[in-house]
Design a protein around this motif. Structure first.
Motif, short mmCIF file in Angstrom:
data_model
loop_
_atom_site.label_atom_id
_atom_site.label_comp_id
_atom_site.label_asym_id
_atom_site.label_seq_id
_atom_site.Cartn_x
_atom_site.Cartn_y
_atom_site.Cartn_z
N ILE A 1 57.84 46.77 40.56
CA ILE A 1 56.48 46.42 40.11
C ILE A 1 55.79 47.61 39.46
CG2 ILE A 1 54.21 45.79 41.01
CD1 ILE A 1 56.06 44.04 43.02
N ILE B 1 49.86 43.03 46.22
CA ILE B 1 50.38 43.37 44.89
C ILE B 1 49.50 42.74 43.81
CG2 ILE B 1 52.31 42.99 43.29
CD1 ILE B 1 54.16 43.16 45.81
N LEU C 1 52.43 40.01 48.86
CA LEU C 1 52.27 39.47 47.51
C LEU C 1 50.80 39.47 47.10
CD1 LEU C 1 54.85 36.53 47.26
CD2 LEU C 1 55.14 38.98 46.89
N LYS D 1 47.42 44.97 40.96
CA LYS D 1 47.75 44.87 39.54
C LYS D 1 46.50 44.81 38.67
CE LYS D 1 50.88 42.42 36.45
NZ LYS D 1 51.11 41.05 36.05
#
Ligand SMILES: Nc1ncnc2c1ncn2[C@@H]1O[C@H](COP(=O)(O)OP(=O)(O)OP(=O)(O)O)[C@@H](O)[C@H]1O
Ligand SMILES: [Mg+2]
Lengths: 212, 275
Positions: free
Chosen positions: A97, A142, A139, A146
Motif C-alpha cells: 500500500i 488503511i 482495512l 490514504k
C-alpha cells in the motif's frame, strides 16, 4: 465529482444495474441502502472500474475509471463487503500500500491505534489469520490513512464490536470534510449522524434519493 | 516498473511460504539426490555415463512432471484471487493492470524456474566434487530447455487463468492440456502414420508444434545418434535439420509460444470484468 449516466450492467440475462443515473458531489455523505441483491455492490464496483458496463458511463473527476485507472484510484479509498483472505503478512501488505499509493506507514499506524488494533504485534502475521473484526479495523485504518477524496464503505461494520463501531463513526465524522463518502448499510440509525443523503436501490434501480 | 517489481516480489514471497513450493522443491531436489544414491553416475548403460547420463534422466523426468506442476500451481493464480475477492481489494489501489499481470508472471517465473535450475546446479557441483567430468554443453542446453519449458507452460497457465472464471474449472482444463500434450498427440500421430496416407513431413511438423515433443527430442539431440534409442520422430528431425538449428529452435519456439499465450492472456484479463 462522481457522475454516473444511464449505467446498465447485466450478468448474462440478469440486470444488476438498470439505466442508473446519479451524481455524488463534495460533502455528500451518502447512505446507500436496499434489499440484498439490489445492486449496491455492483454500483460501487462500477465506480472502481471493475466492470465493463453494457451501456452508460461512469466519470470520476471527469475521468473514466477503466481507462484512467491509476489516476482515478489514487483518490478513492475502498473497504469491501467481506475482508478477503489475503495471504501476505501485514508487513508486506502495508509495503504494497505504501509503494503503490504513497500512503505513509505512520499514518496507518496512527489510525490502527485510533481503531484500537495492535498492528506492531501482528506485523508478521498473515492477513487472513487475523480475526474478522481485526481485518476490518485494519482495512478501515488503511482507508483513512490514504486520505482520498472519495471514501467507499461496503457494509464495513458487520464484524465490529460496539466500541469499534463508535471509533469508526467518530473517525469518519472527523475526516469527512470536502469529501464524498458512500456507505452501504442496512441500518440507517447507525449512520444517521454521519450522512446527509439517503439513496434506496431496488432491482438495479435507484428508487429514492433524498437529502436529510 | 517499480510496481511491476513490487507485485513480482510479493508473489515470490507468497510462493516461498506456500506448501506447494516446498513440495515442488523437494521433488526436484529429491530427484537429483535419488539419482546419486542409486548410483546412476557410476553405471554404464547404452554408452551414457557419469553426469551426462544423470542430467539426461533428470531432464526426461522433468519434461513430464514440470508442466503439470506449473499448470496446477499457476493456473489458479489470477482466477483464485478473483474467486476469493483478493483481486477486488488489491486492485482498488492505483496500480495498472499490466503491472499487476506481468508482475505476477515474473514472480511466478522465478519461483518455478529456480528450484529446477538449482537442482541441476547441485548435481553439477556434487559431480565435480566427486571428480566427474562436467558435460558443459549438455548442461547449457538443459538450462535453455528448462527456461523454454517454464515460459511456455507459464504462458498457457496464465492464459487459462485469465479466461476461466472459477479456479476449479481452470484446474480441470490444465490437467486436460497436460495429458493432451503428453500422450494424445503422439497416439493420434502414430495412428495416422500407420495408415500411411499422410507424408512424413506433415506428421513431423505436427509433432514439432507440440512443445513437449520438442523437449523430448532436444533432450537427446546432443548425444550420438548411434548410441541412443531415439524413436522415429527424433531420428527424422535430427536427420533433416542441423543440430544447431534444432537446438536454437527448441529453445526459441517454446519461449515465444509462451510469450504469445501470456500476451493473449493479458488481453483477455484487461477486457473482462475484473471481479
Ligand atoms: N459477478 C457476478 N456474476 C453474476 N451475477 C452477479 C455478479 N455480481 C452480482 N451479480 C448479481 O447482481 C445482483 C446485484 O448484486 P449486488 O452484489 O450488487 O447486490 P447488493 O445490493 O450489494 O446486495 P447485498 O446487500 O446482499 O450485498 C444480484 O442479483 C447478483 O446475483
Ligand atoms: Mg453487496
Amino acid at each position: 465529482m462522481i457522475e454516473i449516466k444511464n449505467l446498465t450492467k447485466k450478468f448474462g440475462k440478469a440486470i444488476s444495474l438498470n439505466n442508473v443515473s446519479v451524481s455524488f458531489n463534495k460533502n455528500d455523505h451518502i447512505a446507500l441502502m436496499g434489499a440484498n441483491g439490489a445492486g449496491k455492490t455492483t454500483l460501487i464496483r462500477s465506480i472502481l472500474g471493475y466492470y465493463h458496463a453494457n451501456s452508460g458511463q461512469v466519470l470520476i473527476n471527469g475521468l473514466d475509471p477503466i481507462k484512467n485507472r491509476i489516476d482515478v484510484l489514487k483518490d478513492i479509498s475502498f473497504v469491501p463487503q467481506l475482508p478477503p483472505p489475503i495471504s501476505l503478512n501485514l508487513d508486506d501488505l502495508l509495503g504494497y500500500i505504501e509503494k503503490s499509493s504513497g500512503v505513509k506507514r505512520e499514518d496507518i499506524f496512527y489510525y490502527t491505534k485510533e481503531m484500537e488494533l495492535d498492528l506492531q504485534g501482528n506485523l508478521n502475521k498473515s492477513f487472513f489469520k487475523l480475526s474478522g473484526g481485526m481485518k476490518q479495523k485494519l482495512l478501515i485504518a488503511i482507508s483513512l490513512a490514504k486520505r482520498s477524496g472519495v471514501m467507499i464503505y461496503d457494509e464495513p461494520t458487520a464484524n465490529l464490536d460496539p466500541k469499534a463501531r463508535d471509533n469508526f463513526y467518530r473517525l469518519l465524522k472527523q475526516n469527512g470534510d470536502e469529501k464524498v463518502m458512500l456507505f452501504v448499510t442496512h441500518r440507517l440509525d447507525e449512520v444517521k449522524d454521519l450522512v446527509n443523503r439517503q439513496i434506496y436501490m431496488d432491482l438495479g434501480e435507484i428508487v429514492s434519493d433524498e437529502k436529510i | 516498473m517499480k510496481n511491476l517489481m513490487l507485485i513480482a516480489y510479493l508473489d515470490l514471497k507468497e510462493s516461498l511460504r506456500a506448501k506447494w513450493f516446498l513440495i515442488y522443491s523437494l521433488v526436484f531436489g529429491g530427484l537429483i539426490a535419488l539419482f546419486f544414491i542409486a548410483g546412476i553416475t557410476e553405471s554404464q548403460v547404452m554408452g551414457f555415463s557419469g553426469l551426462s547420463r544423470l542430467l539426461l534422466m533428470y531432464i526426461q523426468v522433468t519434461i513430464v512432471i514440470l508442466p503439470i506442476f506449473i499448470l496446477i500451481t499457476t493456473v489458479r493464480s489470477i482466477s483464485g484471487d478473483r474467486d476469493n475477492h483478493t483481486l477486488e481489494y488489491m486492485l482498488s489501489f492505483p496500480i495498472s493492470l499490466s503491472q499487476y499481470y506481468w508482475g505476477k508472471i515474473s514472480g511466478r517465473f522465478i519461483t518455478v524456474f529456480l528450484p529446477v535450475f538449482l537442482a541441476m546446479v547441485a548435481a553439477i557441483l556434487y559431480g565435480a566434487i566427486k571428480g566427474a567430468e562436467i558435460p558443459w554443453s549438455i548442461f547449457l542446453l538443459y538450462v535453455g530447455l528448462l527456461f523454454a519449458m517454464t515460459s511456455s507452460f507459464l504462458g498457457i497457465a496464465f492464459l487459462i487463468s485469465s479466461i476461466v472464471r472459477s479456479s476449479e474449472m481452470a484446474l480441470g482444463i490444465a490437467f486436460f492440456i497436460w495429458i493432451f500434450l503428453l500422450a494424445f498427440i503422439d497416439i493420434a500421430l502414430i495412428s495416422i502414420m500407420m495408415q500411411n496416407r499422410v507424408n512424413d513431413g506433415v506428421i513431423i511438423s505436427i509433432a514439432l508444434a507440440n512443445p513437449m515433443e520438442i523437449f523430448r527430442v532436444a533432450a537427446i539431440s546432443l548425444f550420438d545418434p548411434e548410441l541412443t534409442v531415439m524413436g522415429p520422430v527424433a531420428f527424422y528431425i535430427l536427420d533433416a535439420m542441423s543440430q544447431l538449428t534444432f537446438v536454437i529452435f527448441s529453445i526459441l519456439y517454446p519461449t515465444l509460444l509462451g510469450l504469445l499465450f501470456a500476451i493473449l492472456g493479458y488481453n483477455v484479463f484487461r477486457k473482462k470484468d475484473l471481479v
